[in-house]
Design an enzyme around this catalytic site. Structure first.
Site: not given
Length: 749
Positions: A55, A104, A250
């Site tokens: 990533h 995401h 997150q």
């Protein structure tokens, strides 16, 4: 617990380290030891593992992404290109616009609400870090089969997360896509785009320069959420039972981010910052190493000064944490006090955690002991570069040979009518109001166009009416059949969507979503898509300004369709002259621009009616796309057209139905000579649009198209309260609206 210092690491070369658990390969771990001349400390290993992840390092994709720079067309508008947080383009009148799309995907599968919400938060901070005020977001989304139970788990959470975070920030969501396909089962694609506006002189870059300048971490406290999250999770294939790693996703706080935005913009306005970086994937590991690597010196950081939400975090966890709503600024000593004052005013925690040093080392200390001593570039920019083997898959010949032309076509007018209803009510073609009604599309008061229009449009200057339009597109079915052509079709559609609203296409951002790069067939798809996109951008004169690669989107051996999502940004001198998609007045003449051919490979018709994927996608003619774009822009600027809608998924009939429903007016259509009603309605030939021309402009519009050599065919008139295809069938707007609008509420409401 004793801390693993650099001194201890040098004395204990044989200590076992969890490099494999952190996602590193054996040769990568050996390379880290070679760079350091010793084994890494635990903190160094943590930094290298996240920064060398797929990533963050693009280690499998770098060799192919270089084409975007090598083939970049000459473009005077480009102010900041690939390599920064986001690209920046000049739109005139002293204004610049920055925009970028990122993924995401994996976090959103695990925890749909927070995964999607923090995707919005992260892309907004990328835009903010360039010096711009964020003004709008968009969300290209892909989910599994619409009626699958897991889609019912994932989609509502993703939509609520995007809406919840964006609405709380006060940013309009002006467009995007929602596509359903079984290939995305277990691997939904949650891509997020943000647009920001600034003056040329306000551009900021991510670099740490000036010995003695302070390193200030500001925003939220650092917690245990997201440790190894995006950076490691996005470099990992899911197994058939679900994610093989479930690190904490997150957790977002949009109200904290709103304070961070306003605080940062005030800091910029007073010119208090030398360099700035948001904390996204890889957290502090990324911010410190990238800022130091891009600057002219080194950096010393006192890690135990970092404000924590969880006092039990180890140094490694603090460096890897991807807690949201944090930024890192480089500030001169004389400006530090004022910087901290502004942060206090906005109730934003700010802490001096280090300073820029002489030399070329990034040194991090924990309670007085050195735990990191590296050359920052080796962490940030010298990760492994793989030339992965790639090969055209053996199954592709059979797939392309299975042409959609063999599929049974409607036997009579009644069957044709039923297939139109089936198409407009299918999940991919149905109205997306159930989703977009959860987003605030008009907050801030500068939204000119929003979904379902061809592109979202934002007014930039209230006095001159200067504006920008943005569209995102991508068709994984086309790309599965031919990834080179599929990428160009995504580019062409987004380009066409921007031009259809009257804006001049200017620049590109992309989010390249693919399966595992360790599969040669997937790597071939990726290489071909990059080549197609780079060649297409060169022809259209629209440079790639930046973007994102998302790999390992597969479950077990099953990869998603190759899905290059392309965002195109265009500029319009006067947003009051934009072209909407709605047919609004009886008597408007309908014209079809472009050539219609027998092209059904990968089409919505073949999917909806026959559940079929095979053949070749529509052919691409980028010179024709450019010509069509010029005519749509000129016709809009000169008042020759009242409405325009591009033709893509679902063909002409889908576009006409959407324009009729949006404006509340019907249309009478006549099948042109040389075409069957079926081909006329369902073909997905590229390079086409349907426009509504006022009778007073008919001659002038035809003359312009004729002079430029663009095929133009009169196909009907806006009239009544039904869509009538003469000699075939009639469908009332009431029937069409009920079919088109009921699908998503029935599935998810």
């Amino acid at each position: 617990m004793s801390v693993d210092t650099t001194e201890h690491a040098a004395k204990t070369p044989d200590v076992e380290q969890p490099w494999a658990e952190l996602g590193l390969k054996e040769d990568e771990y050996a390379r880290i030891r070679e760079i350091l001349g010793r084994r890494p400390t635990g903190a160094e290993l943590a930094m290298y593992s996240v920064m060398w992840s797929e990533h963050c390092s693009y280690k499998s994709s770098k060799v192919h992404l270089r084409q975007f720079g090598e083939k970049a067309p000459e473009n005077d508008a480009m102010l900041v290109g690939i390599g920064e947080n986001a690209g920046v383009v000049d739109i005139g009148q002293g204004y610049a616009v920055t925009f970028k799309v990122e993924s995401h995907n994996h976090p959103s599968y695990i925890e749909p609400y927070q995964g999607a919400a923090t995707g919005i938060g992260g892309i907004v901070r990328d835009i903010l870090a360039m010096g711009a005020r964020p003004v709008a977001v968009m969300d290209p989304l892909r989910f599994g089969a619409a009626d699958h139970p897991d889609t019912r788990r994932v989609l509502p959470g993703v939509v609520a997360g995007i809406g919840g975070y964006g609405n709380c920030l006060g940013l309009p969501n002006i467009g995007g896509e929602i596509v359903f396909d079984p290939c995305y089962q277990g691997n939904p694609l949650v891509n997020a785009l943000c647009v920001g506006v600034m003056k040329h002189e306000d551009i900021h870059l991510a670099k740490a320069s000036g010995t003695g300048n302070k390193v200030i971490l500001y925003g939220a406290r650092t917690g245990g959420d997201g440790i190894g999250g995006v950076s490691v999770l996005a470099s990992e294939t899911f197994d058939a039972e679900g994610p093989s790693r479930r690190p904490a996703v997150q957790v977002g706080d949009p109200f904290q981010e709103k304070l961070l935005i306003e605080c940062t913009l005030e800091v910029f306005a007073e010119d208090l910052v030398v360099g700035i970086q948001d904390l996204g994937g890889a957290g502090l590991s990324c911010a410190t190493s990238e800022l130091a690597s891009a600057g002219s010196g080194g950096m010393r950081v006192e890690l135990d000064t970092v404000p924590l939400r969880d006092a039990t975090l180890s140094p490694e966890e603090i460096l890897m944490s991807e807690s949201q709503e944090r930024m890192c600024a480089i500030v001169t000593p004389e400006n530090t006090e004022r910087f901290l004052e502004i942060c206090e005013k906005w109730d934003v925690i700010a802490t001096v955690i280090g300073e820029v040093t002489e030399g070329d080392r990034l040194e991090i200390f924990w309670r007085g002991e050195q735990i990191v001593d590296v050359i920052p570039g080796t962490v940030a920019h010298e990760g492994p570069v793989y030339e992965r083997p790639f090969a055209r898959p053996g199954w592709l010949d059979a797939l392309q040979a299975d042409d959609a032309a063999r599929l049974a076509r409607p036997a009579n007018a009644d069957a044709l009518r039923e297939q139109v209803l089936a198409l407009v009510s299918s999940p991919n073609q149905a109205a997306k109001t159930w989703v977009t009604s959860q987003y605030d599309r008009y907050v801030l008061g500068n939204t000119v166009l929003a979904q379902p229009e061809d592109s979202g449009m934002i007014r930039v200057d209230e006095e001159t009416n200067l504006g920008v339009a943005v569209a995102t597109d991508g068709n994984g079915r086309y790309a599965k059949l031919d990834p080179y052509t599929g990428a160009q079709l995504a580019l062409a559609e987004a380009y066409r969507n921007v031009a259809a609203t009257g804006a001049v296409p200017l620049a590109v951002t992309d989010c390249l979503n693919f399966g595992s790069p360790e599969d040669p067939a997937v790597m071939w798809q990726f290489a071909e898509a990059c080549r197609g996109l780079a060649d297409g951008c060169q022809t259209l004169g629209t440079p790639v300004t930046g973007g994102n690669v998302s790999l390992y989107n597969q479950t077990g051996e099953q990869a998603i369709h190759p899905t290059p999502v392309v965002g195109v940004l265009g500029v319009i001198d006067d947003v009051t002259r934009r072209t909407p998609m709605a047919f609004t007045e009886d008597g408007q003449l309908l014209y079809l621009l472009g050539d219609t051919r027998e092209e059904f490979g990968g089409s919505a018709w073949s999917q909806v009616v026959h559940d079929h994927l095979g053949g070749l996608p529509p052919r691409v003619d980028l010179e024709r796309e450019r010509l069509l774009g010029e005519i749509l822009v000129n016709a809009s600027r000169d008042g020759m057209i009242d409405a325009a809608h591009d033709l893509s998924d679902g063909g002409l009939v889908q576009a006409v139905v959407e324009s009729c429903l949006k404006g509340g007016k019907g249309a009478r259509l006549v099948v042109p000579d040389g075409l069957s009603a079926f081909t006329f309605l369902f073909s997905e030939s590229a390079g086409r649009a349907v426009v509504a021309v006022p009778r007073s402009e008919e001659v002038r519009f035809n003359d312009m198209c004729g002079a430029r050599g663009l095929p133009v065919t009169r196909i009907g008139v806006v009239d009544g309260d039904a869509v009538e295809v003469q000699g075939e069938f009639t469908l009332t707007l009431a029937e069409l609206r009920e079919a088109n609008e009921r699908t998503l509420p029935e599935l998810f409401g």
